[in-house]
Write a protein that holds these residues in place. Structure first.
Motif, mmCIF file in Angstrom:
data_model
loop_
_atom_site.group_PDB
_atom_site.id
_atom_site.type_symbol
_atom_site.label_atom_id
_atom_site.label_comp_id
_atom_site.label_asym_id
_atom_site.label_seq_id
_atom_site.Cartn_x
_atom_site.Cartn_y
_atom_site.Cartn_z
ATOM 1 N N THR A 605 0.825 -1.217 0.000
ATOM 2 C CA THR A 605 0.000 0.000 0.000
ATOM 3 C C THR A 605 0.858 1.265 0.000
ATOM 4 O O THR A 605 0.499 2.267 -0.630
ATOM 5 N N GLU A 606 2.007 1.230 0.697
ATOM 6 C CA GLU A 606 2.901 2.380 0.697
ATOM 7 C C GLU A 606 3.465 2.634 -0.710
ATOM 8 O O GLU A 606 3.518 3.768 -1.187
ATOM 9 N N VAL A 607 3.914 1.556 -1.369
ATOM 10 C CA VAL A 607 4.479 1.690 -2.717
ATOM 11 C C VAL A 607 3.415 2.166 -3.700
ATOM 12 O O VAL A 607 3.643 3.079 -4.515
ATOM 13 N N PHE A 608 2.223 1.562 -3.631
ATOM 14 C CA PHE A 608 1.141 1.947 -4.533
ATOM 15 C C PHE A 608 0.787 3.422 -4.333
ATOM 16 O O PHE A 608 0.570 4.170 -5.289
ATOM 17 N N ASP A 609 0.702 3.840 -3.081
ATOM 18 C CA ASP A 609 0.369 5.231 -2.783
ATOM 19 C C ASP A 609 1.449 6.177 -3.330
ATOM 20 O O ASP A 609 1.149 7.233 -3.926
ATOM 21 N N THR A 610 2.724 5.807 -3.147
ATOM 22 C CA THR A 610 3.831 6.645 -3.620
ATOM 23 C C THR A 610 3.848 6.747 -5.144
ATOM 24 O O THR A 610 4.020 7.844 -5.730
ATOM 25 N N ARG A 623 9.284 0.617 -13.338
ATOM 26 C CA ARG A 623 8.616 -0.490 -12.615
ATOM 27 C C ARG A 623 9.283 -0.711 -11.242
ATOM 28 O O ARG A 623 10.511 -0.732 -11.149
ATOM 29 N N THR A 624 8.454 -0.858 -10.211
ATOM 30 C CA THR A 624 8.939 -1.092 -8.843
ATOM 31 C C THR A 624 8.607 -2.521 -8.422
ATOM 32 O O THR A 624 7.440 -2.948 -8.521
ATOM 33 N N SER A 625 9.616 -3.239 -7.949
ATOM 34 C CA SER A 625 9.393 -4.644 -7.542
ATOM 35 C C SER A 625 9.163 -4.731 -6.030
ATOM 36 O O SER A 625 9.758 -3.973 -5.248
ATOM 37 N N GLY A 653 -0.939 -2.005 -13.578
ATOM 38 C CA GLY A 653 -0.190 -3.209 -13.241
ATOM 39 C C GLY A 653 1.223 -3.175 -13.769
ATOM 40 O O GLY A 653 2.143 -3.753 -13.191
ATOM 41 N N SER A 654 1.439 -2.447 -14.877
ATOM 42 C CA SER A 654 2.773 -2.356 -15.480
ATOM 43 C C SER A 654 3.739 -1.564 -14.605
ATOM 44 O O SER A 654 4.944 -1.564 -14.851
ATOM 45 N N ASP A 655 3.223 -0.879 -13.601
ATOM 46 C CA ASP A 655 4.091 -0.144 -12.678
ATOM 47 C C ASP A 655 4.702 -1.061 -11.599
ATOM 48 O O ASP A 655 5.575 -0.627 -10.844
ATOM 49 N N GLU A 681 -2.159 -10.738 -16.292
ATOM 50 C CA GLU A 681 -3.249 -10.218 -17.116
ATOM 51 C C GLU A 681 -3.494 -8.736 -16.857
ATOM 52 O O GLU A 681 -3.992 -8.013 -17.723
ATOM 53 N N VAL A 682 -3.162 -8.267 -15.628
ATOM 54 C CA VAL A 682 -3.352 -6.839 -15.320
ATOM 55 C C VAL A 682 -2.045 -6.074 -15.505
ATOM 56 O O VAL A 682 -1.949 -4.907 -15.098
ATOM 57 N N GLY A 683 -1.015 -6.712 -16.100
ATOM 58 C CA GLY A 683 0.224 -6.027 -16.425
ATOM 59 C C GLY A 683 1.344 -6.191 -15.427
ATOM 60 O O GLY A 683 2.447 -5.657 -15.636
ATOM 61 N N VAL A 684 1.115 -6.888 -14.321
ATOM 62 C CA VAL A 684 2.150 -7.082 -13.305
ATOM 63 C C VAL A 684 3.166 -8.096 -13.816
ATOM 64 O O VAL A 684 2.795 -9.156 -14.329
#
Length: 787
Positions: A605-610, A623-625, A653-655, A681-684
């Motif tokens: 959630t922290e990474v997604f928010d950032t 892209r962040t792993s 998802g590509s992020d 399928e969502v780009g992850v």
């Protein structure tokens, strides 16, 4: 003439009434004595009995006075009535008290007879002196006869009362008690008349008749009644003796238990039928045997028991009895002392066969102290053995043994098969361990062993580890278990079994953390580390909930273009008191305590928010792993959580790239691939972290949906020795159309080597360590993002 003179001296009707009342008095006395002797009455009840008895005795004495036709001395009549009643009452109290006592010796019996005789004669003499002081004429010969006959009467009455009060109640008792009471009362009634004749001048009444034989009539009467009274105790005693003998023989011969009569030397004098059956000996053989010949015993213990028995300490004892045919029987012996006239002359041994009871107790004791699956001692038995050694201050080593692969066998083949493996494991441990040690199953696949000092614990621990490197063969399958062993020492590592178990358990977990299949000796620092782990877990839980942890980012670069290709999100924890706590310390604790899921969801959630915030600012975001553990990946809602939060924070998802380990892949191919496909399928993108250190199966890589392999830093650190491995990983990745990245890159030589191997994506301190968000934003601005 003789008869008329006699009746003239003593009034016949008064004499007969006096005898009758004396009989009533004797009957009451016998009954009162028996009740007071055999039952627990109060002092008040005793006084009431004494009052009733004294009153009847007083009436009898009054009638004696009325039967004598002599004038009373003036002035003493009232005093006589009062004193005679008091003396009768007090004498009754004394008499009841005397008869309550056990007259076990001839001296006591003789003293009681003389004492009661003196009391009676003193009372009568004083009374008649007060009434007839004007008519005194003491005759020494008759007085001596009076004393003698009174003594004889008292001795006979005492014998009768002793028998009546000391014997159990039989059917014939009431008849003999009645006969004895009548004769005793009649004999007692003659005493006052003898005293009258021996101390008074009766010639004033019998004027004209001076025949001295008339005065001997009370003595004749007393002799006759005494002779009859003396026969009662003898006849009654003989009947009573026969009953007692028959009762004893019945108790001896018809006792359901074996009974032995043994003298003080220990020789058997007699035994009952049950004793013959119990021992296998007949009466001829068993008579004369020493009791020790029949028993299995400890000489010192049995001598101490005999000594205690002689001193009056009566206790049952359980020993083994040797049957004539050679087998042994568990028996309980209850001794009964044979005492005659306060002297111990022998003992009856009542012997009961308790073999079945003993076997049942042994079975219960065995079940209480043994594991029902492996038949090894259980934790309770281990604690008992350890407590004994601790109590005697005997040093020992304690092993805590855990088998590392048992859970997998249990999950694959089921618990029934797992139980068989545990049984074989227990047998194998018994083979590997010394005979003088105690091996116990604590539960599950955990075992413990107590080794008495000075056993070589290192050799034994290594022997166990080596022994279990040989597979256990069961139903055609080979099962390889590896042992992790913790070793603690008494008294150095603890003063109780619980402390030692905790110490050995901590050492065992240290062995597991070091790779299993080894042993570790407990050190005091482990306890501190354990307490620290508990504290860290608690505070980590708190700081996750309060979102006080920080996400750092380590850049990934393309060495060809020298541009950013992404970053790896890494969690960091700055404790408010301890400062920065390294991930190598708190992440394993999070995994053990199941906090890893909360921790990783915090990172997500922290990474997604950032990322969402960066994108809203128009910043280029590579892209962040994010690292995902095995436990988290297999949560039912994991994929849904990722997809839901992508939408919540408005990112693509590509992020995102999810990093998993090979252990995730090995858990279940179908389910893993389903989750991987849903994410892709969502780009992850999916990368396999630490590739080459785990199972590394080419078949899995062909079947599963992954995008990138990450070469572990351990290979890069010593790349010259691992050239072939690194080359193989890179070639395999290209052949499978997978991307490849190397982590832990720190030198230009490593960069050059990887470029020559066609691996251009790298991550490591050569470019940047993990940095805070603000510093990472500066790097984004400085280097730009590769297209």
């Amino acid at each position: 003439m003789l008869g008329s003179a006699t009746f003239y001296v003593f009034n016949l009707s008064d004499v007969l009434i006096a005898i009758f009342i004396s009989i009533i008095c004797c009957t009451l006395g016998a009954e009162f004595c028996r009740r007071l002797k055999l039952e627990n009455y109060t002092f008040t009840r005793r006084l009431l009995y004494a009052l009733m008895l004294g009153f009847t005795l007083w009436l009898a004495l009054l009638l004696v006075c009325f039967s004598i036709d002599l004038p009373y001395s003036t002035g003493n009549i009232n005093l006589y009535f009062q004193l005679s009643f008091y003396f009768c009452f007090i004498g009754s109290i004394i008499a009841l008290g005397v008869t309550r006592q056990r007259l076990n010796s001839s001296i006591q019996y003789l003293f009681a007879g003389i004492f009661t005789t003196l009391c009676i004669l003193s009372t009568l003499s004083l009374g008649f002196y007060l009434l007839y002081s004007d008519h005194l004429d003491i005759k020494p010969v008759l007085a001596t006869m009076t004393v003698s006959l009174t003594l004889a009467t008292m001795f006979s009455l005492l014998r009768f009362l002793i028998q009546i009060t000391n014997s159990d109640i039989y059917q014939f008792l009431s008849r003999w008690k009645l006969v004895g009471s009548i004769l005793g009362g009649a004999a007692f009634a003659g005493i006052p008349f003898m005293v009258v004749v021996s101390m008074l001048n009766l010639e004033e009444i019998s004027v004209g008749n001076t025949n001295p034989l008339i005065m001997l009539l009370p003595f004749t009467y007393s002799v006759i009644t005494n002779l009859a009274l003396m026969l009662v105790p003898d006849l009654f005693g003989e009947r009573l003796l026969m009953r007692n003998i028959q009762s004893y023989l019945s108790l001896f011969n018809h006792n359901p238990d074996a009974v032995f009569a043994v003298n003080l030397s220990g020789n058997i004098l007699h035994a009952n039928k049950e004793a013959f059956e119990l021992t296998g000996y007949d009466q001829k053989v068993i008579k004369g045997l020493h009791f020790k010949e029949l028993l299995i015993y400890d000489e010192e213990e049995i001598n101490g028991y005999i000594q205690s028995f002689r001193q009056g300490d009566i206790q049952s004892v359980e020993v083994k009895l040797r049957h004539r045919d050679g087998f042994f029987i568990d028996v309980r012996i209850t001794p009964v002392r044979i005492i005659v006239k306060d002297e111990l002359i022998g003992v009856y041994g009542v012997v009961r066969d308790i073999t079945e009871k003993t076997q049942a107790e042994e079975t219960i004791r065995y079940l209480a102290y043994h594991d029902d699956l492996t038949s090894l001692p259980n934790k309770r038995k281990l604690e008992k053995v350890a407590a004994e050694a601790i109590g005697e201050n005997k040093p020992f080593y304690l092993f805590y043994i855990d088998f590392d692969r048992f859970k997998r066998i249990n999950d694959t083949f089921g618990h029934f098969f797992g139980d068989k493996i545990l049984q074989e494991t227990g047998k194998k441990l018994e083979e590997l361990m010394p005979k003088n040690c105690t091996i116990a199953r604590l539960g599950g696949d955990e075992f413990a062993a107590l080794l008495p000092y000075p056993a070589g614990y290192d050799e034994i621990a290594q022997k166990i580890i080596e022994g279990f490197r040989t597979p256990i063969v069961l139903d055609g399958f080979d099962f390889l278990l590896t042992a992790s062993i913790g070793v603690a020492h008494f008294p150095k590592d603890g003063e109780s079994i619980l402390d030692l178990l905790k110490a050995a358990d901590l050492a065992m977990y240290r062995a597991k953390n070091q790779g299993s299949n080894r042993y570790v000796v407990y050190e005091a620092t482990m306890k501190e580390q354990s307490l620290n782990k508990i504290k860290i877990e608690s505070e980590l839980r708190r700081d996750i909930a309060n979102r006080k942890l920080t996400v750092y980012y380590q850049p990934k670069f393309d060495t060809g273009s020298n541009q950013l290709v992404g970053s790896e999100a890494l969690i960091r924890w700055e404790h408010e008191e301890s400062g920065f706590i390294p991930p190598s310390k708190f992440i394993p604790i999070a995994e053990e305590s199941n906090l890893i899921i909360d921790l990783e969801r915090f990172v997500i959630t922290e990474v997604f928010d950032t990322i969402g915030e960066w994108k809203r600012k128009g910043m280029p975001v590579p892209r962040t792993s994010i690292n995902i553990s095995v436990i988290h990946f297999y949560q039912e809602d994991f994929v849904d959580f990722i997809i839901k939060n992508l939408a919540t924070y408005e990112i693509d998802g590509s992020d995102i790239e999810i990093e998993i380990t090979e252990s995730v892949i090995m858990r279940g191919e179908e389910r893993v691939n389903r989750n991987l496909l849903a994410l892709r399928e969502v780009g992850v993108e999916i990368s396999v972290d630490d590739f080459g250190t785990g199972y590394s199966s080419l078949s899995y890589l062909q079947k599963l949906s992954v995008d990138r392999l990450k070469i572990d830093q351990s290979f890069i650190a010593d790349y010259e020795s691992n050239k072939e491995i690194i080359s193989a990983i890179i070639s395999m990745s290209h052949n499978l159309n997978l991307k490849v990245i190397a982590e832990g890159v720190e030198t230009s030589n490593q960069i050059g080597f990887l470029q020559n191997m066609n691996c251009f994506e790298v991550q490591g301190y050569f470019y940047s360590p993990p940095v805070e968000r603000s510093n990472y934003e500066d790097i984004l601005t400085k280097y730009g993002v590769a297209s």
